[in-house]
Each structure stands twice: as structure tokens, then as C-alpha cells.
Motif scaffolding. Sequence first.
Motif, short mmCIF file in Angstrom:
data_model
loop_
_atom_site.label_atom_id
_atom_site.label_comp_id
_atom_site.label_asym_id
_atom_site.label_seq_id
_atom_site.Cartn_x
_atom_site.Cartn_y
_atom_site.Cartn_z
N VAL A 65 -11.42 -5.85 -6.08
CA VAL A 65 -10.63 -5.15 -5.06
C VAL A 65 -9.46 -4.41 -5.71
O VAL A 65 -9.18 -3.25 -5.38
N GLN A 66 -8.78 -5.06 -6.66
CA GLN A 66 -7.67 -4.43 -7.35
C GLN A 66 -8.13 -3.20 -8.12
O GLN A 66 -7.48 -2.15 -8.07
N ALA A 83 -8.93 4.32 -6.33
CA ALA A 83 -8.63 5.11 -5.13
C ALA A 83 -7.28 5.80 -5.27
O ALA A 83 -7.13 6.97 -4.88
N ASP A 84 -6.29 5.12 -5.83
CA ASP A 84 -4.98 5.73 -6.05
C ASP A 84 -5.07 6.89 -7.03
O ASP A 84 -4.41 7.92 -6.84
N ARG A 85 -5.90 6.75 -8.06
CA ARG A 85 -6.07 7.84 -9.02
C ARG A 85 -6.72 9.05 -8.37
O ARG A 85 -6.36 10.19 -8.67
N VAL A 86 -7.65 8.81 -7.46
CA VAL A 86 -8.33 9.92 -6.78
C VAL A 86 -7.36 10.62 -5.84
O VAL A 86 -7.36 11.84 -5.72
N ARG A 87 -6.51 9.85 -5.16
CA ARG A 87 -5.56 10.42 -4.20
C ARG A 87 -4.40 11.14 -4.87
O ARG A 87 -3.78 12.01 -4.27
N SER A 88 -4.06 10.78 -6.10
CA SER A 88 -2.90 11.38 -6.75
C SER A 88 -3.21 12.84 -7.10
O SER A 88 -4.34 13.20 -7.41
N PRO A 89 -2.18 13.68 -7.01
CA PRO A 89 -2.42 15.09 -7.33
C PRO A 89 -2.81 15.27 -8.79
O PRO A 89 -2.19 14.69 -9.69
#
Length: 108
Positions: free
Chosen positions: A87-88, A94-100
Motif C-alpha cells: 500500500v505504501q 501515485a504521488d509521483r504520477v500526480r506531481s507535476p
Amino acid sequence: MMTPKDLLDTMLGYLGFVVQIEETMNEGGNPTLQIYTEESRASSDAMARRSKPFSFCLIAAASQDKDAEKVIVDCEHYRSMREDRIVQRVRELADRVRSPAVLFSLNR
């Protein structure tokens, strides 16, 4: 008929493991049998990696009962910790994908 806890204790006893089994419920509401052992760390790690086949054995043994619940077998929280790591890792990705993203031009 034996309970899943008794059946697991018997199976592990035949394999030579002396264990303590605790019945809990996981976040999904499924009963979980948590195995604790005084064995050396190496043998408890080996048992932890083999906890899924124990779950399958319990399901097969309980398949005669049509109302039997799915029982999860975990050894010293090995599966829980592994699931937490997955999960981590998914959250990090997911955070890497969302970051610009910074895009570089190939035409300089």
C-alpha cells in the motif's frame, strides 16, 4: 467438527511447530488467525512465508461446511506488514504520477 483455530493448531503440531494462535478480525471483517511462535527467527520467517498455503488447507478442510467463512492465516504479522508495504509503495507511485513533471524539449 473442529474450529479453524483447532485445525491449524493440529496441522502445525504435526509439522513440529509449537505455536500460540490468536483469533482476530481484519479491516475487511474476515477472521484472522495470528500465529506466534517461540521458534528461531529463521523458522518463524519460513512459516510466515508459508502462511498462505495454511489458509488454503483450512479452506479445503472447511469446504464441507457451506457456510464456512474465509479465514486468513498470518504469522507474526508477516502478511499484514507485507500488505502495508505494498500500500505504501502504491501511494508513493501515485504521488509521483500526480506531481507535476518537468518536460524537456528534444529540439534544442
